[in-house]
Design an enzyme around this catalytic site. Structure first.
Site, PDB file in Angstrom:
ATOM      1  N   ASP A   8       0.867  -1.161   0.000  1.00 37.77           N
ATOM      2  CA  ASP A   8       0.000   0.000   0.000  1.00 37.77           C
ATOM      3  C   ASP A   8       0.916   1.227   0.000  1.00 37.77           C
ATOM      4  O   ASP A   8       2.131   1.125   0.203  1.00 37.77           O
ATOM      5  CB  ASP A   8      -0.961  -0.006   1.196  1.00 37.77           C
ATOM      6  CG  ASP A   8      -2.188   0.864   0.917  1.00 37.77           C
ATOM      7  OD1 ASP A   8      -2.092   1.767   0.056  1.00 37.77           O
ATOM      8  OD2 ASP A   8      -3.227   0.668   1.558  1.00 37.77           O
TER       9      ASP A   8
HETATM   10  C1  NOJ Z   1      -3.895   3.882  -0.083  1.00 43.05           C
HETATM   11  C2  NOJ Z   1      -5.088   2.990   0.075  1.00 43.05           C
HETATM   12  O1  NOJ Z   1      -5.045   2.370   1.331  1.00 43.05           O
HETATM   13  C3  NOJ Z   1      -5.203   1.928  -1.000  1.00 43.05           C
HETATM   14  O2  NOJ Z   1      -6.447   1.300  -0.870  1.00 43.05           O
HETATM   15  C4  NOJ Z   1      -5.026   2.531  -2.373  1.00 43.05           C
HETATM   16  O3  NOJ Z   1      -5.165   1.534  -3.346  1.00 43.05           O
HETATM   17  C5  NOJ Z   1      -3.663   3.184  -2.446  1.00 43.05           C
HETATM   18  N1  NOJ Z   1      -3.588   4.232  -1.446  1.00 43.05           N
HETATM   19  C6  NOJ Z   1      -3.386   3.787  -3.821  1.00 43.05           C
HETATM   20  O4  NOJ Z   1      -4.158   4.894  -4.007  1.00 43.05           O
END
Ligand code: NOJ
Length: 737
Positions: free
Chosen positions: A291
């Site tokens: 993430d």
């Molecule tokens: C953070 C989020 O937790 C995740 O769900 C997302 O896919 C990523 N950022 C990319 O934007």
């Protein structure tokens, strides 16, 4: 001339260009060879530096106004593995891809990812709502449409589906998943992976899926975001892993590691989950992306000393691509030279990423053909799927005295007052993570009602109250309007950014000003229909007694007010059922249907409120009535290897056509590892016309449906007594040796 246009025309020329192949070319460029052969050939040609670049993901597009487009692209290494693509047109992607293809030694295409969560431009209802439709085929269609819009706009890979089982409505991200139940999450995960990926990832309208957030993110303590999660291995296997296992079996190409600390080992540094389970046991051959900045966040979590250590911990645990963490590009080379990261692991990681790129056909078709927005966005069939799905998501929670449908007779005699903060708030109806959705795409509530009730009722509109705060200045004039009406429709709930990432609330009751408004309108003495749009389960005990009917429309996306207008008029018979429990009060959290049993089921209750939910998982009313026949089993005693069929008839005994979802639960009264009172194992939704009877079946495979896992994920099936349950009925089933 506008720089976008220049780039656009530059790329029109090679938009449909496929990389030419001839006998002299290296094996990896030969599209007729098997993917593994091509991967091995390419890997054999790569330097360590080229390999490490593949393991990183940066971003492209945000803040790229017309004046700094070129610069932003130039700042990105041409040989980077991946970019998150924030633009919605292919040109910028193609310009960057051209650098990767032409300015690097080997011409390895980039893979462009994006959060296509519940639609790209045609925004669908939020995922929590989608699950209330209990229609996996509609969800698959919605994901296929989202994939088409995304791929044709330059996105190859979506960071979706989110399949975090979530039981805490305070957690804003509950909106992004399919609710509280592992089986439900698994079923919609499979539908969504099938919709995104289809049968052929090379197709110009499919994208690679990414299961997230691996794993246990939904167990965030106190509903807060990014925090610790206490998850025993037993619960990991029972509750949080099943949707992932289903998604991997369905062929999901990638997985995103989670932010949460799983009982002392963060998801992004967890060898057990990312390597032992995902790769060794489930044989996943795609890759894990972190993430956003989850790798350096290992430092904040106390699992790594510095960014170099974070790179080592995450990479060796099984995390292949560093999303925006800038740890792998900085440190992996040194770590390899120092011997704390092996070349074998580097090769394994790069191989996984290349595999997905080959499968997507990126080597042959690195560029996205430039198509006009109207050729990809908001197509009539895409909007039709959105509308149908939004209709089926709507859950009728209360309908005292059959006040709904309104069916006003005599246009001049019926007056409907329509009030609440959701009027004129199209943006809020998109929900969170709304991709490239726009407020102007949303069908306004007012317009939908005007059309629905044209010639049948007078509509009086008055906003009445804000979403929150303490401004009650419109209450008095709203009450005047309410007094002139025969019935009040109150559109209330949450703003789109009250749920989603980093959107935690300490209470899930409606804000005080909204509750006070409902109480004020009650003074008019007219029936009240409360219509809710929200991104989480709400605790409605304080307002429920004031309302004659309650309709949960969720955040529907672009269909906006149209589906609910149909429900209010009776054009649409509501068929949604809750995918998540609605408690009476925030203090009941966590509350979910499949909790393990109590030692004293009759005691230990709350003293101040009933301990039951206000609306339980699976609850939802219809305008018709369904009568269930007797639940029967084809056999009442079987061996572990024998299959059987459970069956029940359902008759629509009401006056209008409808659709019913049958939820099939099982229970095991005594087991060496305790079980919940009931566990969902199958569901089916069927349309049933007035007077018609339909048969619902559950084909039971004891090894699949009656076995459980232990704390190490080993399946076991105990001989003895089980129950199959539907509605209030249950029948005994014996598993013999
Ligand atoms: C953070 C989020 O937790 C995740 O769900 C997302 O896919 C990523 N950022 C990319 O934007």
């Amino acid at each position: 001339m506008d720089k976008r246009k220049i780039i656009g025309s530059l790329f029109m020329g090679f938009a449909f260009f496929s990389v030419a192949v001839n006998a002299q070319q290296p094996l990896y460029k030969n599209a007729t060879l098997p993917v593994e052969e091509r991967v091995n050939d390419l890997l054999g040609r790569m330097t360590l530096e080229e390999k490490i670049l593949q393991l990183n993901q940066y971003t492209l597009g945000r803040n790229n106004n017309e004046n700094n487009l070129g610069e932003a692209i130039k700042q990105i290494p041409a040989g980077i593995g991946s970019l998150i693509y924030f633009d919605e047109t292919p040109e910028l992607r193609n310009a960057m891809q051209k650098r990767a293809m032409e300015e690097t030694r080997l011409g390895i295409p980039l893979i462009f990812g994006y959060d296509v969560i519940h639609g790209f431009r045609t925004v669908y209802p939020i995922s929590l709502a989608q699950a209330c439709s209990w229609s996996t085929s509609l969800v698959e269609d919605a994901c296929a449409t989202a994939a088409m819009e995304a791929r044709k706009s330059g996105v190859d890979w979506t960071f979706s589906p989110m399949i975090d089982v979530a039981r805490d409505g305070r957690w804003g991200r509950i909106s992004e998943g399919y609710g509280e139940d592992p089986y439900t999450n698994a079923a919609f995960c499979v539908a969504s992976v099938n919709g995104y990926q289809g049968d052929d990832l090379k197709s110009s309208d499919r994208v690679a899926a990414c299961l997230k957030h691996y794993v246990g993110y939904g167990a965030s303590e106190a509903g807060m975001d990014y925090v610790y999660t206490e998850i025993s291995n037993q619960t990991l296997w029972d509750t949080y892993l099943p949707p992932y296992e289903a998604g991997i079996k369905a062929g999901a190409q990638t997985v995103m590691s989670s932010f949460n600390d799983i009982s002392g080992t963060p998801g992004s540094g967890n060898h057990y989950t990312m390597t032992e389970i995902l790769k060794n046991r489930w044989k996943h051959d795609g890759f894990v992306v972190s993430d956003w900045s989850a790798v350096p966040q290992l430092i904040a979590q106390g699992a790594a000393a510095d960014s170099k250590d974070a790179a080592r911990v995450a990479f060796n645990a099984g995390l292949e691509m560093d999303m925006m963490g800038r740890c792998y590009d900085k440190h992996l080379e040194t770590l390899v030279k120092e011997g704390t990261v092996s070349m074998e692991r580097i090769d394994d990681a790069v191989r996984r990423i290349l595999r997905v790129k080959f499968r997507l056909g990126l080597f042959e078709n690195p560029y996205t053909p430039v198509a006009k927005p109207e050729e990809r966005f908001l197509l009539p069939q895409s909007k039709a799927v959105a509308e149908r799905l939004a209709e089926e998501c709507i859950v009728l929670l209360k309908n005292e005295g059959g006040i709904l449908p309104l069916q006003p007779e005599g246009a001049s005699t019926t007056t409907i007052a329509v009030m609440g903060p959701l009027l004129d708030a199209e943006k809020e109806l998109l929900g969170n993570w709304n991709g490239h959705g726009r407020a102007e795409d949303v069908y306004p509530i007012k317009k939908a009602l005007q059309e629905e009730f044209a010639g049948r009722a007078n509509l009086l509109f008055h906003a009445g109250c804000p979403f929150d705060g303490d401004d009650e200045s419109q209450f008095a004039s709203a009450l005047e309007v309410a007094r002139q009406a025969d019935v009040l429709l109150l559109f209330m709930g949450e703003r789109h950014n009250w749920s989603g990432e980093n959107c935690v609330r300490s209470t899930i009751e409606l804000p005080d000003v909204q509750s006070a408004f409902i109480a004020e309108m009650k003074k008019a003495g007219k029936p009240i229909v409360l219509i809710l749009a929200n991104g989480r389960p709400l605790a409605l005990s304080n307002v429920e007694p004031l309302c004659d009917a309650i309709v949960e429309m969720w955040q529907p996306g672009v269909p906006g007010g149209k589906p609910v207008a149909g429900v209010l008029s009776g054009r649409v018979n509501p068929s949604g059922k809750l995918s998540v429990t609605f408690p009476r009060a925030t203090g009941q959290i966590p509350i979910y249907y499949n909790r393990r049993k109590s030692a004293r089921p009759e005691s230990g209750k709350y003293q101040d409120i009933p301990s039951t939910p206000l609306y339980e998982f699976g609850y939802g009313l219809s305008y018709t009535h369904f009568a269930y026949g007797d639940l029967s089993l084809s056999k009442s005693s079987v061996s572990a290897g024998e299959k059987l069929v459970a069956q029940i008839s359902v008759t629509n005994v009401g006056k209008c056509d409808g659709a019913e979802t049958v939820h099939w639960f099982i229970s095991d009264p005594a087991c060496r590892i305790t079980r919940p009172n009931k566990e969902l194992k199958h569901f089916e939704k069927q349309p049933i016309k007035a007077g018609e009877t339909k048969i619902f079946r559950f084909e039971i495979d004891p090894m699949r449906d009656l076995s459980f896992v232990d704390a190490d994920g080993q399946h076991f099936l105990e001989p003895g007594e089980y129950y199959v349950m539907v509605g209030g009925q249950k029948v005994k089933l014996e598993i013999h040796e």
